[in-house]
Design a protein around this motif. Structure first.
Motif, mmCIF file in Angstrom:
data_model
loop_
_atom_site.group_PDB
_atom_site.id
_atom_site.type_symbol
_atom_site.label_atom_id
_atom_site.label_comp_id
_atom_site.label_asym_id
_atom_site.label_seq_id
_atom_site.Cartn_x
_atom_site.Cartn_y
_atom_site.Cartn_z
ATOM 1 N N ILE A 79 -30.390 20.031 -43.258
ATOM 2 C CA ILE A 79 -29.413 21.122 -43.341
ATOM 3 C C ILE A 79 -30.022 22.310 -44.070
ATOM 4 C CG2 ILE A 79 -27.201 21.839 -44.315
ATOM 5 C CD1 ILE A 79 -26.226 18.956 -43.892
ATOM 6 N N ALA A 80 -30.733 22.038 -45.169
ATOM 7 C CA ALA A 80 -31.391 23.112 -45.917
ATOM 8 C C ALA A 80 -32.402 23.842 -45.046
ATOM 9 C CB ALA A 80 -32.064 22.540 -47.158
ATOM 10 N N ASN A 81 -33.157 23.092 -44.250
ATOM 11 C CA ASN A 81 -34.151 23.707 -43.369
ATOM 12 C C ASN A 81 -33.491 24.523 -42.266
ATOM 13 O OD1 ASN A 81 -36.407 22.736 -44.727
ATOM 14 N ND2 ASN A 81 -36.464 20.827 -43.551
ATOM 15 N N LEU A 82 -32.376 24.020 -41.748
ATOM 16 C CA LEU A 82 -31.636 24.765 -40.728
ATOM 17 C C LEU A 82 -31.188 26.115 -41.267
ATOM 18 C CD1 LEU A 82 -29.374 22.038 -39.074
ATOM 19 C CD2 LEU A 82 -30.950 23.531 -37.858
ATOM 20 N N ILE A 83 -30.634 26.098 -42.461
ATOM 21 C CA ILE A 83 -30.146 27.338 -43.068
ATOM 22 C C ILE A 83 -31.310 28.285 -43.345
ATOM 23 C CG2 ILE A 83 -29.000 28.329 -45.082
ATOM 24 C CD1 ILE A 83 -27.400 25.701 -45.257
ATOM 25 N N ASN A 84 -32.397 27.737 -43.881
ATOM 26 C CA ASN A 84 -33.547 28.560 -44.252
ATOM 27 C C ASN A 84 -34.259 29.142 -43.038
ATOM 28 O OD1 ASN A 84 -35.589 29.612 -46.049
ATOM 29 N ND2 ASN A 84 -36.918 27.993 -45.280
ATOM 30 N N GLU A 85 -34.482 28.307 -42.018
ATOM 31 C CA GLU A 85 -35.252 28.737 -40.849
ATOM 32 C C GLU A 85 -34.384 29.394 -39.782
ATOM 33 O OE1 GLU A 85 -37.352 25.355 -39.393
ATOM 34 O OE2 GLU A 85 -38.170 24.833 -41.346
ATOM 35 N N LEU A 86 -33.349 28.691 -39.375
ATOM 36 C CA LEU A 86 -32.569 29.166 -38.242
ATOM 37 C C LEU A 86 -31.682 30.341 -38.613
ATOM 38 C CD1 LEU A 86 -31.838 28.798 -35.313
ATOM 39 C CD2 LEU A 86 -30.144 27.091 -35.969
ATOM 40 N N ARG A 87 -30.967 30.252 -39.727
ATOM 41 C CA ARG A 87 -30.092 31.354 -40.083
ATOM 42 C C ARG A 87 -30.894 32.605 -40.428
ATOM 43 N NH1 ARG A 87 -28.549 28.093 -37.907
ATOM 44 N NH2 ARG A 87 -26.957 26.581 -38.443
ATOM 45 N N ASP A 128 -15.541 16.708 -36.906
ATOM 46 C CA ASP A 128 -15.085 17.203 -35.601
ATOM 47 C C ASP A 128 -15.375 18.689 -35.371
ATOM 48 O OD1 ASP A 128 -13.247 18.440 -37.239
ATOM 49 O OD2 ASP A 128 -11.477 17.490 -36.377
ATOM 50 N N THR A 129 -16.262 19.263 -36.183
ATOM 51 C CA THR A 129 -16.572 20.690 -36.043
ATOM 52 C C THR A 129 -17.804 20.910 -35.179
ATOM 53 O OG1 THR A 129 -15.583 21.304 -38.161
ATOM 54 C CG2 THR A 129 -17.239 22.786 -37.277
ATOM 55 N N LEU A 130 -17.661 21.806 -34.214
ATOM 56 C CA LEU A 130 -18.775 22.165 -33.339
ATOM 57 C C LEU A 130 -18.669 23.642 -33.010
ATOM 58 C CD1 LEU A 130 -21.224 21.238 -31.656
ATOM 59 C CD2 LEU A 130 -19.645 20.748 -29.783
ATOM 60 N N TYR A 131 -19.764 24.388 -33.183
ATOM 61 C CA TYR A 131 -19.777 25.818 -32.918
ATOM 62 C C TYR A 131 -20.629 26.178 -31.710
ATOM 63 C CZ TYR A 131 -17.374 26.682 -37.314
ATOM 64 O OH TYR A 131 -16.437 26.713 -38.327
ATOM 65 N N CYS A 132 -20.896 25.229 -30.846
ATOM 66 C CA CYS A 132 -21.628 25.487 -29.613
ATOM 67 C C CYS A 132 -21.239 24.391 -28.625
ATOM 68 C CB CYS A 132 -23.137 25.512 -29.859
ATOM 69 S SG CYS A 132 -23.763 24.081 -30.752
ATOM 70 N N ASN A 133 -21.863 24.369 -27.463
ATOM 71 C CA ASN A 133 -21.491 23.385 -26.437
ATOM 72 C C ASN A 133 -22.451 22.200 -26.386
ATOM 73 O OD1 ASN A 133 -19.149 24.741 -25.231
ATOM 74 N ND2 ASN A 133 -20.614 26.318 -24.678
ATOM 75 N N TYR A 134 -22.931 21.779 -27.528
ATOM 76 C CA TYR A 134 -23.883 20.672 -27.582
ATOM 77 C C TYR A 134 -23.138 19.340 -27.681
ATOM 78 C CZ TYR A 134 -27.431 24.268 -28.461
ATOM 79 O OH TYR A 134 -28.261 25.363 -28.358
ATOM 80 N N PRO A 144 -25.375 22.381 -35.225
ATOM 81 C CA PRO A 144 -26.450 22.908 -36.071
ATOM 82 C C PRO A 144 -25.962 23.847 -37.183
ATOM 83 C CG PRO A 144 -26.840 23.328 -33.722
ATOM 84 C CD PRO A 144 -25.417 22.958 -33.883
ATOM 85 N N PHE A 145 -24.672 24.178 -37.172
ATOM 86 C CA PHE A 145 -24.151 25.174 -38.101
ATOM 87 C C PHE A 145 -23.346 24.509 -39.219
ATOM 88 C CE2 PHE A 145 -24.701 26.957 -33.913
ATOM 89 C CZ PHE A 145 -25.450 28.098 -34.160
ATOM 90 N N MET A 146 -24.000 23.576 -39.914
ATOM 91 C CA MET A 146 -23.308 22.780 -40.913
ATOM 92 C C MET A 146 -22.860 23.600 -42.121
ATOM 93 S SD MET A 146 -22.886 19.838 -39.691
ATOM 94 C CE MET A 146 -22.237 19.100 -41.178
ATOM 95 N N GLU A 147 -23.542 24.674 -42.444
ATOM 96 C CA GLU A 147 -23.125 25.461 -43.597
ATOM 97 C C GLU A 147 -21.758 26.094 -43.375
ATOM 98 O OE1 GLU A 147 -24.932 28.558 -40.972
ATOM 99 O OE2 GLU A 147 -25.271 26.458 -41.413
ATOM 100 N N GLU A 190 -34.370 24.979 -30.169
ATOM 101 C CA GLU A 190 -34.511 26.147 -31.025
ATOM 102 C C GLU A 190 -33.357 26.242 -32.028
ATOM 103 O OE1 GLU A 190 -34.372 30.951 -30.371
ATOM 104 O OE2 GLU A 190 -35.336 29.742 -28.827
ATOM 105 N N LYS A 191 -32.153 25.866 -31.587
ATOM 106 C CA LYS A 191 -30.983 25.948 -32.459
ATOM 107 C C LYS A 191 -30.758 24.666 -33.250
ATOM 108 C CE LYS A 191 -27.967 29.453 -30.458
ATOM 109 N NZ LYS A 191 -26.592 29.740 -29.990
ATOM 110 N N ALA A 192 -30.856 23.525 -32.576
ATOM 111 C CA ALA A 192 -30.517 22.249 -33.219
ATOM 112 C C ALA A 192 -31.662 21.680 -34.046
ATOM 113 C CB ALA A 192 -30.084 21.227 -32.168
ATOM 114 N N ARG A 193 -32.877 22.138 -33.781
ATOM 115 C CA ARG A 193 -34.071 21.598 -34.439
ATOM 116 C C ARG A 193 -34.196 20.086 -34.189
ATOM 117 N NH1 ARG A 193 -35.209 26.368 -34.621
ATOM 118 N NH2 ARG A 193 -36.186 27.443 -36.356
ATOM 119 N N LYS A 194 -33.664 19.668 -33.064
ATOM 120 C CA LYS A 194 -33.804 18.303 -32.578
ATOM 121 C C LYS A 194 -34.143 18.383 -31.097
ATOM 122 C CE LYS A 194 -32.806 16.060 -36.301
ATOM 123 N NZ LYS A 194 -33.763 15.121 -36.933
ATOM 124 N N THR A 195 -35.005 17.493 -30.636
ATOM 125 C CA THR A 195 -35.305 17.482 -29.216
ATOM 126 C C THR A 195 -34.149 16.835 -28.468
ATOM 127 O OG1 THR A 195 -36.390 15.325 -29.280
ATOM 128 C CG2 THR A 195 -37.773 17.274 -29.688
#
Length: 272
Positions: free
Chosen positions: A224-232, A140-146, A92-95, A66-71
């Motif tokens: 990345i564009a889809n992540l921002i548009n859909e997930l954010r 090296d940026t990560l905003y979750c425990n993935y 998933p929070f590249m922006e 749901e967050k990463a948009r990757k299985t």
């Protein structure tokens, strides 16, 4: 390559979200789990030896797709195609990477007070740096425990994070810091500052320890564009709803008090 992954779920309704590539892990509600969320399972997975049952191991949320948009299988395939690293992760929070040059600057802006809390704990534990010293990039940026790492990485990670975990639980006399950590952070649902502190320690460790070989999954510009548009849009909608609700609720109270005041003024006028 033998990869072991526990996937956390919190209720029976979430079991269907657990991937067949992962081991289901029911995170029971208790004081520590409620405070630390995923980190409590990460620590348990270290203490019970799960972390060294394979070449690599990790703990993922039931909301991974749901967050990463990757299985989960896509993430594992990425790892298998790129052997030789100590730890792999997907952010998933590249922006946020383009907006902030540090996970702590992002945290200080979105969760006011977090930077000062981290600095205080780092100083008291003798970590030798401030949160404001940390600089991060997309590498090296990560905003979750993935993340999924080798046993050697796990040992470094736990050695770095567990003293902070223990400090929060054991130093009840440090009420100013601990009480602030346990209070609700600005977010779209009630949660303390603790998970936001703990999840930023991963990128802090990568910044601090140059001996760690790490590899981040790279999203394409379109992804990345889809992540921002859909997930954010999905996530931030909750924040907007909360704001609207609070304003609506506040306005109702104000109108109620004004009505009471007007009634009292009318009664006062009649009594004269």
């Amino acid at each position: 390559m033998n990869i072991k992954v526990r996937q956390i779920y919190f209720s029976k309704e979430q079991v269907s979200k657990v991937s067949e590539n992962c081991f289901p892990y029911f995170n029971t509600s208790d004081f520590e789990s409620d405070l630390f969320l995923e980190y409590s399972v990460i620590l348990k997975s270290y203490l019970d030896g799960f972390y060294k049952e394979g070449d690599l191991a990790g703990v993922l949320s039931w909301r991974f797709f749901e967050k990463a948009r990757k299985t989960e299988s896509e993430f594992l395939e990425f790892i298998r195609k790129n052997p030789g690293y100590d730890v792999y992760f997907i952010n998933p929070f590249m922006e946020q990477v383009t907006m902030y040059d540090s996970v702590w600057k992002q945290g200080g802006t979105n969760h006011p007070g977090l930077l000062e809390i981290a600095d205080s704990i780092f100083q008291k534990l003798g970590y030798g740096f401030k949160a404001s010293d940390v600089k991060n990039t997309s590498a090296d940026t990560l905003y979750c425990n993935y993340w999924i790492g080798s046993p050697a990485f796990w040992e470094k990670y736990i050695a770095f994070t567990k003293p902070i975990h223990d400090y929060i639980l054991e130093n009840k006399n440090d009420t100013e810091i601990v009480d602030k950590l346990k209070s609700n952070a600005p977010y779209h649902y009630p949660v303390s500052y603790i998970p936001f502190l703990m999840e930023r320690l991963f990128s802090t460790l990568l910044w601090k320890d140059s001996s760690i070989k790490y590899l981040a999954y790279e999203y394409s510009p379109l992804e990345i564009a889809n992540l921002i548009n859909e997930l954010r849009g999905y996530e931030y909608a909750y924040k907007k709803i909360d704001v609207w609700y609070n304003l609506f609720h506040q306005n109702i109270i104000i109108r109620f008090l004004k009505n009471i005041r007007n009634i009292l003024l009318k009664i006062k006028a009649r009594l004269k």
